[in-house]
Write a protein that holds these residues in place. Sequence first.
Motif: not given
Length: 381
Positions: A131-153
Amino acid sequence: MNIRNSHIDALRGAAILCVLVLHFALAYGLKNSPLEILPSWLLRAAYQGNYGVTMFFVISGYLITSTSLRRWGDLARIDLAAFYAYRIARLLPALLLALSIIVLLGVLDVPFFANSDGGKDLPASYFVIAIASVLTFWHNVLMQSAGYFNYCLNVYWSLSIEEMFYLLLPLSCRVLRQRHWIMLLCSAAIVAGPVYRSLHVGNEIYFMYGYLACFDAIAIGCLTALLTQHWQPGARAGRFLRWIAGLALTALYVRGIGGHEVFGFTWIAVAGAAFIAGATAGQAAGRGLPGPLQWLGRHSYELYLFHIIVLAGMRNVVDKAGLGYAERLPWLALFLAATALAAALVARYVSDPANAALRRRFRGAATAAPACAGGSPGAAL
């Protein structure tokens, strides 16, 4: 008064519809139907919805830039506090509601809402960083390391792209100040996009979700706003440009991304910008009742946030394995109807009233502190 352009609303409506159909197709499958309910090319096109996201980026670049020009007269005079306040008022209320629903159901370990890594469940505490990554504009960066980790997010990666654009645009304009330097920065982003994608063709999370992979489309939208500030086509030329651009968008969309990862997004963005340029010839077209595409365009943000919640809930009720091909189109229609209902309710009871209330509060604070005031307080982004 904020006058909407019905042509741009229609383009945005088509873009969100592409995204909705893509996510349903990925969840339930729409191709290789033995019943041949739909033409094969149309079934294949259902999987090209990421081009719809590119169209969104172009529209965002255009609308934010053109609105800022109308409000402040010049990009160098953007009021930072007012700009960010208006963005927060528009984006945050509905987003917080969507995130609250996802986290609540995820913590309860409801399938398609919980976090997982390669099939292995992640602890509920992982929602904190997600949630912090969504609210601080780097969720796409988190996905580059964690992959598709949450269907909705997972789908909220594009929000991080737009939020970063909202953060950087006014700062860049205040620093660069001169129009030609701003246009040069946009040109650099347009060049960097295909170069970046060419270096990451083998990894879709990078070539589709990275900042540089998407900023070129936004930059093309920004340049369109700057160019059409002083030039708009006549009514006949605008109509012709919209038809040509619409046909180009259709052809590019049907052709698909496969084999066109580097420049496919660029051409979609250019065609979308051409359509928008043609739409500037019909600024008075916002009058009257909106058609279906215009309605979708006007509610595209709420549709974007909540369609994946509706789809995740549907996947908990309807199993793909037990769903025949003849049943999938009715379920697609039900999914679209349920998503539209959810978006309408959220817009009426959350987004619109919260947006209006926050803007009144921000304007009141600006009036109380003139040093922070600026722009046209009655205008809306």
